[in-house]
Design a protein around this motif. Sequence first.
Motif, mmCIF file in Angstrom:
data_model
loop_
_atom_site.group_PDB
_atom_site.id
_atom_site.type_symbol
_atom_site.label_atom_id
_atom_site.label_comp_id
_atom_site.label_asym_id
_atom_site.label_seq_id
_atom_site.Cartn_x
_atom_site.Cartn_y
_atom_site.Cartn_z
ATOM 1 N N LEU A 60 -36.917 -31.123 97.483
ATOM 2 C CA LEU A 60 -36.275 -32.573 98.046
ATOM 3 C C LEU A 60 -37.034 -32.711 99.263
ATOM 4 O O LEU A 60 -37.052 -33.836 99.621
ATOM 5 C CB LEU A 60 -35.008 -32.134 98.166
ATOM 6 N N THR A 61 -37.799 -31.865 100.048
ATOM 7 C CA THR A 61 -38.245 -32.220 101.269
ATOM 8 C C THR A 61 -39.935 -32.917 100.999
ATOM 9 O O THR A 61 -40.490 -33.110 102.034
ATOM 10 C CB THR A 61 -38.559 -30.856 102.058
ATOM 11 N N ASP A 62 -40.206 -32.958 99.863
ATOM 12 C CA ASP A 62 -41.351 -33.406 99.518
ATOM 13 C C ASP A 62 -41.593 -34.789 99.139
ATOM 14 O O ASP A 62 -41.108 -35.159 97.948
ATOM 15 C CB ASP A 62 -42.384 -32.673 98.578
ATOM 16 N N LEU A 63 -41.961 -35.738 99.848
ATOM 17 C CA LEU A 63 -41.946 -37.361 99.395
ATOM 18 C C LEU A 63 -42.627 -37.602 98.165
ATOM 19 O O LEU A 63 -42.291 -38.523 97.614
ATOM 20 C CB LEU A 63 -42.081 -38.123 100.527
ATOM 21 N N SER A 64 -43.798 -37.015 98.240
ATOM 22 C CA SER A 64 -44.922 -37.419 97.283
ATOM 23 C C SER A 64 -43.994 -36.972 95.782
ATOM 24 O O SER A 64 -44.210 -37.699 94.795
ATOM 25 C CB SER A 64 -46.157 -36.507 97.260
ATOM 26 N N ALA A 65 -43.625 -35.670 95.977
ATOM 27 C CA ALA A 65 -42.952 -35.170 94.650
ATOM 28 C C ALA A 65 -41.736 -35.882 94.307
ATOM 29 O O ALA A 65 -41.596 -36.271 93.068
ATOM 30 C CB ALA A 65 -42.509 -33.705 95.061
ATOM 31 N N THR A 66 -41.063 -36.421 95.395
ATOM 32 C CA THR A 66 -39.873 -37.506 95.150
ATOM 33 C C THR A 66 -40.365 -38.788 94.400
ATOM 34 O O THR A 66 -39.739 -39.291 93.379
ATOM 35 C CB THR A 66 -39.319 -37.606 96.107
ATOM 36 N N LEU A 67 -41.576 -39.185 94.971
ATOM 37 C CA LEU A 67 -42.043 -40.577 94.208
ATOM 38 C C LEU A 67 -42.531 -40.419 92.712
ATOM 39 O O LEU A 67 -42.035 -40.999 91.896
ATOM 40 C CB LEU A 67 -43.138 -40.971 95.322
ATOM 41 N N ARG A 68 -42.955 -39.298 92.649
ATOM 42 C CA ARG A 68 -43.571 -38.834 91.120
ATOM 43 C C ARG A 68 -42.526 -38.472 90.393
ATOM 44 O O ARG A 68 -42.397 -38.965 89.305
ATOM 45 C CB ARG A 68 -44.449 -37.742 91.233
ATOM 46 N N LEU A 69 -41.347 -37.834 90.777
ATOM 47 C CA LEU A 69 -40.150 -37.679 89.952
ATOM 48 C C LEU A 69 -39.430 -39.043 89.550
ATOM 49 O O LEU A 69 -39.209 -39.102 88.295
ATOM 50 C CB LEU A 69 -39.097 -37.021 90.839
ATOM 51 N N ILE A 70 -39.232 -39.992 90.640
ATOM 52 C CA ILE A 70 -38.638 -41.191 90.129
ATOM 53 C C ILE A 70 -39.594 -41.833 89.241
ATOM 54 O O ILE A 70 -39.030 -42.498 88.202
ATOM 55 C CB ILE A 70 -38.214 -41.926 91.448
ATOM 56 N N GLU A 71 -40.792 -41.961 89.528
ATOM 57 C CA GLU A 71 -41.616 -42.683 88.440
ATOM 58 C C GLU A 71 -41.722 -41.970 87.280
ATOM 59 O O GLU A 71 -41.513 -42.943 86.233
ATOM 60 C CB GLU A 71 -43.141 -42.584 89.239
ATOM 61 N N ARG A 72 -41.740 -40.823 86.998
ATOM 62 C CA ARG A 72 -41.949 -40.338 85.845
ATOM 63 C C ARG A 72 -40.414 -40.414 84.835
ATOM 64 O O ARG A 72 -40.379 -40.800 83.589
ATOM 65 C CB ARG A 72 -41.941 -38.771 85.897
ATOM 66 N N GLU A 74 -37.839 -42.740 85.695
ATOM 67 C CA GLU A 74 -37.277 -43.906 85.581
ATOM 68 C C GLU A 74 -35.893 -44.060 85.373
ATOM 69 O O GLU A 74 -35.142 -44.644 84.481
ATOM 70 C CB GLU A 74 -38.136 -44.902 84.446
ATOM 71 N N PRO A 75 -35.035 -43.386 86.274
ATOM 72 C CA PRO A 75 -33.476 -43.278 85.999
ATOM 73 C C PRO A 75 -32.787 -44.556 86.356
ATOM 74 O O PRO A 75 -33.323 -45.357 87.091
ATOM 75 C CB PRO A 75 -33.110 -42.143 86.937
ATOM 76 N N LYS A 76 -31.561 -44.470 85.784
ATOM 77 C CA LYS A 76 -30.540 -45.608 86.223
ATOM 78 C C LYS A 76 -29.771 -44.933 87.293
ATOM 79 O O LYS A 76 -29.417 -45.807 88.038
ATOM 80 C CB LYS A 76 -29.656 -45.798 84.933
ATOM 81 N N GLU A 77 -29.407 -43.682 87.236
ATOM 82 C CA GLU A 77 -28.743 -43.231 88.406
ATOM 83 C C GLU A 77 -29.345 -41.897 89.164
ATOM 84 O O GLU A 77 -29.827 -41.175 88.118
ATOM 85 C CB GLU A 77 -27.418 -42.535 87.789
ATOM 86 N N VAL A 78 -29.257 -41.517 90.366
ATOM 87 C CA VAL A 78 -29.718 -40.328 90.744
ATOM 88 C C VAL A 78 -28.667 -39.827 91.505
ATOM 89 O O VAL A 78 -27.893 -40.219 92.379
ATOM 90 C CB VAL A 78 -30.862 -40.590 92.074
ATOM 91 N N LEU A 115 -39.835 -47.758 94.948
ATOM 92 C CA LEU A 115 -39.982 -48.173 93.368
ATOM 93 C C LEU A 115 -39.131 -48.945 92.719
ATOM 94 O O LEU A 115 -39.756 -49.564 91.790
ATOM 95 C CB LEU A 115 -40.124 -46.564 92.764
ATOM 96 N N ASP A 116 -37.703 -48.661 92.954
ATOM 97 C CA ASP A 116 -36.726 -49.467 92.062
ATOM 98 C C ASP A 116 -35.518 -49.624 92.797
ATOM 99 O O ASP A 116 -34.685 -48.525 92.695
ATOM 100 C CB ASP A 116 -36.676 -49.010 90.651
ATOM 101 N N PRO A 117 -35.225 -50.373 93.793
ATOM 102 C CA PRO A 117 -34.165 -50.639 94.602
ATOM 103 C C PRO A 117 -32.768 -50.633 93.737
ATOM 104 O O PRO A 117 -31.686 -50.722 94.269
ATOM 105 C CB PRO A 117 -34.264 -51.685 95.322
ATOM 106 N N LYS A 118 -32.880 -50.917 92.330
ATOM 107 C CA LYS A 118 -31.830 -51.096 91.475
ATOM 108 C C LYS A 118 -31.203 -49.597 90.932
ATOM 109 O O LYS A 118 -30.069 -49.793 90.502
ATOM 110 C CB LYS A 118 -32.267 -51.743 90.099
ATOM 111 N N ILE A 119 -31.635 -48.824 91.377
ATOM 112 C CA ILE A 119 -31.334 -47.139 90.857
ATOM 113 C C ILE A 119 -30.289 -47.027 91.713
ATOM 114 O O ILE A 119 -30.220 -47.218 93.050
ATOM 115 C CB ILE A 119 -32.563 -46.118 91.240
ATOM 116 N N ARG A 120 -29.197 -46.577 90.989
ATOM 117 C CA ARG A 120 -27.884 -46.206 91.715
ATOM 118 C C ARG A 120 -27.993 -44.583 92.428
ATOM 119 O O ARG A 120 -28.472 -43.815 91.572
ATOM 120 C CB ARG A 120 -26.907 -46.320 90.985
ATOM 121 N N PHE A 121 -27.504 -44.467 93.664
ATOM 122 C CA PHE A 121 -27.662 -43.165 94.288
ATOM 123 C C PHE A 121 -26.369 -42.560 94.749
ATOM 124 O O PHE A 121 -25.713 -43.355 95.337
ATOM 125 C CB PHE A 121 -28.807 -43.591 95.416
#
Length: 343
Positions: A60-72, A74-78, A115-121
Amino acid sequence: MKAIVTGITGQDGAYLARLLLEKGYRVYGTYRRTSSVNFWRLEELGIRDHERLELVEYDLTDLSATLRLIERAEPKEVYNLAAQSFVGVSFEQPVTTAEITGIGPVNLLEAIRILDPKIRFYQASTSEMFGKVQAVPQTETTPFYPRSPYGVAKLYAHWMTINYRESYDIFGVSGILFNHESPLRGREFVTRKITDALARIAAGKLDVLELGNLDAKRDWGFAAEYVDGMYRMLQTDTPDTYVLATNRTETVRDFVRLAGRAAGIDIAFEGDGEAEVGRDTSNGQVVVRVSPRFYRPAEVDLLIGDPGKAERELGWKPQTSLEELARMMVEADMARVARGTSF
Ligand code: NDP
Ligand code: GDR
């Protein structure tokens, strides 16, 4: 339907993953690289090899890993459940706790914004943010006064979630969850420490359970029900903040008595402070002792939550009594002792 669950190796992550899989989701569950695998909870729930569960190595502390996780994914919810979640350790590791528990969620919020402001968090906020008692029962509007580095870090992430909601229109939800327990609870937390020890005492494999502050009062519910509340919070029309709690509070001492009953040990307490002990009334043996080793530099004395808003707006209600919860946990630990497993 795709969801990311950070912290899938933890108690809530495992229950939430099971719930989402039952609802037909594809779940990307994140785990940290460790020297030995840590999937026992997923195995106990029978979902370790589920075809719609993808385990992703992630910190969780790695922003680049976070970007890649979301890109890969493509969730509706996090659902952000990852955290350094142990209050006691947060006093010894305040900086790590701030980085993981406080700033970590901002990596996810930033990745969503980019990446996608529509993702629910969903952010896993906590009753520890209430800390020093300002009012009871605690609600969504009770003032905060955290009493540990963990509570302070969570409060930062809580306000950042609200800030991203208000600044960027992100569907950021904060669930202020009171303590919730289960047979999958980590053994360092007090309820599981108690049920695990009593199961071993009942089996003649341990003499004494050492605890810290027996006077602390907590509002304890059943974790499997609380993850359902998390899910409901992400299905509403507008993002908001909700308390999940049982509205019943008991002391640590009371939980020992309840769990003792479930383990077939009737425990009576005597003495004060560090001299207090709990005896098995059938033979007078000391089975509980107080040790200052488990006291915290600052304590949260009393938590009791009002889940009224969640009931009204989400249709969420706790179902399992503390007696049932203690029994469920003791029975699971007794079965583990009988099997010779140690989770
Ligand atoms: P656990 O401690 O059981 O699980 C925490 C999870 O976070 C584990 O999977 C852990 O991984 C993971 N994690 C820790 N650090 C990192 C990191 N740097 N990067 C990625 N993952 C990490 O907690 P619970 O399941 O009990 O709680 C879930 C969430 O809810 C937590 O955020 C907690 O603070 C919060 N909460 C819990 C309450 C409760 O009573 N249970 C009440 C209110 C809030 P690993 O297995 O590798 O350590
Ligand atoms: P808490 O849970 O700090 O409320 O945080 P924990 O079970 O650790 O402590 C509850 C209370 O019991 C007292 N206590 C002891 N605690 C532990 N762990 N070990 C002991 O030996 C002991 N003796 C007495 C503590 O002082 C405390 O008052 C949990 C975590 O899951 C957080 O992540 C979550 O945010 C909150 O619940 C809500």
